[in-house]
Scaffold this motif. Sequence first.
Motif, PDB file in Angstrom:
ATOM      1  N   GLY A  11      51.780  20.575  12.734  1.00 38.50           N
ATOM      2  CA  GLY A  11      50.777  20.806  13.768  1.00 38.50           C
ATOM      3  C   GLY A  11      51.348  21.219  15.103  1.00 38.50           C
ATOM      4  O   GLY A  11      50.608  21.349  16.080  1.00 38.50           O
ATOM      5  N   VAL A  12      52.683  21.428  15.184  1.00 40.10           N
ATOM      6  CA  VAL A  12      53.280  21.790  16.483  1.00 40.10           C
ATOM      7  C   VAL A  12      53.438  23.309  16.605  1.00 40.10           C
ATOM      8  O   VAL A  12      52.881  23.934  17.508  1.00 40.10           O
ATOM      9  N   PHE A  13      54.239  23.907  15.668  1.00 37.37           N
ATOM     10  CA  PHE A  13      54.448  25.354  15.679  1.00 37.37           C
ATOM     11  C   PHE A  13      54.143  25.921  14.304  1.00 37.37           C
ATOM     12  O   PHE A  13      54.231  25.212  13.303  1.00 37.37           O
TER      13      PHE A  13
ATOM     14  N   VAL B  74      48.073  23.272  12.858  1.00 32.51           N
ATOM     15  CA  VAL B  74      48.389  23.894  14.148  1.00 32.51           C
ATOM     16  C   VAL B  74      47.106  24.398  14.793  1.00 32.51           C
ATOM     17  O   VAL B  74      46.894  24.259  16.005  1.00 32.51           O
TER      18      VAL B  74
ATOM     19  N   GLY C 162      62.703  17.453   9.664  1.00 33.66           N
ATOM     20  CA  GLY C 162      62.235  18.707  10.238  1.00 33.66           C
ATOM     21  C   GLY C 162      61.142  18.422  11.249  1.00 33.66           C
ATOM     22  O   GLY C 162      60.866  17.265  11.577  1.00 33.66           O
ATOM     23  N   LEU C 163      60.538  19.496  11.760  1.00 37.35           N
ATOM     24  CA  LEU C 163      59.492  19.362  12.771  1.00 37.35           C
ATOM     25  C   LEU C 163      58.265  18.658  12.210  1.00 37.35           C
ATOM     26  O   LEU C 163      57.973  18.781  11.022  1.00 37.35           O
ATOM     27  N   PRO C 164      57.530  17.957  13.062  1.00 44.89           N
ATOM     28  CA  PRO C 164      56.241  17.411  12.624  1.00 44.89           C
ATOM     29  C   PRO C 164      55.252  18.541  12.329  1.00 44.89           C
ATOM     30  O   PRO C 164      55.453  19.677  12.777  1.00 44.89           O
TER      31      PRO C 164
ATOM     32  N   ASP D 261      45.514  19.887  21.602  1.00 44.68           N
ATOM     33  CA  ASP D 261      46.349  19.499  22.738  1.00 44.68           C
ATOM     34  C   ASP D 261      47.544  18.602  22.439  1.00 44.68           C
ATOM     35  O   ASP D 261      47.623  17.466  22.884  1.00 44.68           O
ATOM     36  N   GLY D 262      48.502  19.149  21.694  1.00 47.01           N
ATOM     37  CA  GLY D 262      49.773  18.432  21.560  1.00 47.01           C
ATOM     38  C   GLY D 262      49.798  17.384  20.469  1.00 47.01           C
ATOM     39  O   GLY D 262      50.846  16.816  20.194  1.00 47.01           O
ATOM     40  N   ARG D 263      48.659  17.076  19.887  1.00 40.53           N
ATOM     41  CA  ARG D 263      48.703  16.092  18.801  1.00 40.53           C
ATOM     42  C   ARG D 263      49.439  16.684  17.615  1.00 40.53           C
ATOM     43  O   ARG D 263      49.394  17.895  17.363  1.00 40.53           O
ATOM     44  N   PHE D 264      50.113  15.809  16.880  1.00 35.13           N
ATOM     45  CA  PHE D 264      50.840  16.282  15.720  1.00 35.13           C
ATOM     46  C   PHE D 264      50.802  15.216  14.634  1.00 35.13           C
ATOM     47  O   PHE D 264      50.294  14.110  14.856  1.00 35.13           O
TER      48      PHE D 264
ATOM     49  N   GLY E 150      59.353  15.159  10.738  1.00 37.38           N
ATOM     50  CA  GLY E 150      59.326  14.354  11.963  1.00 37.38           C
ATOM     51  C   GLY E 150      58.992  12.893  11.738  1.00 37.38           C
ATOM     52  O   GLY E 150      58.512  12.217  12.652  1.00 37.38           O
ATOM     53  N   HIS E 151      59.243  12.407  10.543  1.00 37.20           N
ATOM     54  CA  HIS E 151      58.823  11.055  10.158  1.00 37.20           C
ATOM     55  C   HIS E 151      60.064  10.221   9.824  1.00 37.20           C
ATOM     56  O   HIS E 151      61.102  10.774   9.477  1.00 37.20           O
TER      57      HIS E 151
ATOM     58  N   VAL F 166      49.369  10.339  12.284  1.00 37.25           N
ATOM     59  CA  VAL F 166      48.894  11.289  13.293  1.00 37.25           C
ATOM     60  C   VAL F 166      49.072  10.642  14.656  1.00 37.25           C
ATOM     61  O   VAL F 166      48.730   9.461  14.842  1.00 37.25           O
ATOM     62  N   SER F 167      49.630  11.389  15.613  1.00 36.26           N
ATOM     63  CA  SER F 167      49.936  10.811  16.918  1.00 36.26           C
ATOM     64  C   SER F 167      48.666  10.367  17.632  1.00 36.26           C
ATOM     65  O   SER F 167      47.602  10.957  17.462  1.00 36.26           O
TER      66      SER F 167
END
Lengths: 537, 104
Positions: free
Chosen positions: A454-456, A399, A450-452, A404-407, A430-431, A359-360
């Motif tokens: 929690g983003v979209f 999501v 693919g995407l991380p 606020d932007g964390r993913f 995203g890993h 997690v970021s």
Amino acid sequence: MYQETEAGERATLSPQDLSAALNAVSDAITVQAPDGSLLWANQAAARLLGYGSPGELVSAPVNELTQRFILLDEQGNPFPLEKLPGRLALTGVEPPETLVRWRPYGSDDIHWSLVRATPVFDEGGAVRFAVNVFREDTSRQVAIRALQRSEERLAFLASATRALLGAPLDAISIAERLAEVCVPHLGDRCAVWELEANGNVRRIADRAGGASQSSLELEVTPECVVSALGGASTLAGPDERGPDSLTLAAVPIPGESGPVGAILVARHAPRPPMSQYDLELIEEVGKRAAPKIENAQLYAERARAAAVLSRSLVPSELQEVPGLDLHAFIRPAASGVGGDFYDVVSLSDGRSLLVIADVSGKGPEAAALTAMARYTLTTLARYHASPAELLAAVNETLVDQLPDGRFCTLACGAFGPSPNGIRVTVAVAGHPKPMVLRASGKVETCGETGLPLGVFYRLDLIERDVLLEPGDSFLLVTDGCVGEGGAWEGTLHRALAAVQPASAEELTALVEKVALRVQPDHPDDIAALVARYPGGD
Amino acid sequence: MAPNFDMQIETDTDSAVISLLGDLDFHTARRLREKLLELHSEGVNKVVLDMAALEFIDSSGLSVLVAGLKRLKNSDGNLTLRAVPEQTRRVLEVSGLSRVLSIA
């Protein structure tokens, strides 16, 4: 030697006049017979030695006089009577002017006198008497000593500050520096106790040195240290003047909200006992050490909390997967707790899913989100048979939940049987991609990025299969192991290619070693989960 | 340690170019986050991040890009990255974010 007794005398002065003249002198003057008794003294001498009149002083027995005073030399050691200038003068020599420190017995009233003694000889060359002149030097000596002490004090405190400044941020190192500062300068033994926030008391330094062996027993915390941990300084002793005589000074190490420790200094005979002045000096040292100890405690507390939190993010024991040798490690960032986790969970079709995620962000907030991500994944796993579907479901939750932007980046592999070995279905959000170390030593990466999470809302991960054959290993790592953007992925690949691992544990150890070698102060979390497929039945 | 990070900002009515210098990491990401929020509240919905002088980006930095992207998309705007250095480009690829960020 012959002294001209008539020299300079005019007939007009009577013996009474002479007496009156000598009584008017501010220096104390005595005339001593060869047997040590006093023949004559002036007013100043009677005053200085505490007698009402010169007559009283002269008629006092010799041994009364010597027993009335304690004589010390400049260093504070007992002054041997035979070395007194008067005694020397009676043996016929003319001793140099000597500084004598003395106090009346039973009094703390210290005097300093510059003593000059001159022998007077008869015509046959024998000593008739000795003339002693005591010049009062107390105020000057007190001023000189106060100045010396304040200079010493400043120099000592400066050295203590320097020693503490260089100390590492842990209580034991700081305490050891403290003890080094105090021994032997202030005492022959110095011990330091720490009072932890939870009330625990432990002795964290103990140093002996100086001239005498310290016989002090410290197995049980002494009463004076208990008082110091409660905030009160004490100076105790000496109980008796003997070979074991000692003074003990115990002072608190005062933290922001009460003592965080205590310092005990012991000084043994034959060194002179410690004074109030020494006690104050040790208190000063304690004050200088206090913020250092406090910071060390806060730091240790934080590290402990981070370790507990980090442990709660990963399973205490990995779920076993038949036919696989599994091993994992996690090492929280040096700066505190981070957001890595790994787990082995069961999918709805019974396959085991090996997961690693990050997690970021850092710190307790990231850790809390990490825990949420892990439990969401574990809970949803039993409803999904495909890694991509499972991650899509986890993504929808995250999501909404991640602020606020964390993913959350994640890589996983579902392990299922295959005619030729084990088929691993891989999904990567995203890993860093999973790695496969072939029995041949070849290193491959697998999966489609693919995407991380929690983003979209849309995730659309693509699954890829990889086949493990006997002797192959499957490695999941976090970016702390391969660098941001895989900066040192090549280094890890080369290290992996050079080993022929007998176990999964050997591989996690290698991953950890490479990560720590690349970044010795490991600012990021590092974690790895490794499955080795030994093959056979 | 002083954070090795700075920003230079040129704004127009509804667009802005922010040039990033140094390290966008855990310690400095907050500054870009706050700047993006401030610009958004002033009605700026097209932001270009010039990354030519960006030396390092970590997951905290990526979080700020994601947060900015989501906010701008929600107000019919966009976040575009330009002059992305090779190392940063790799980070964006590994993280999958190169798929959603417009990279000029």
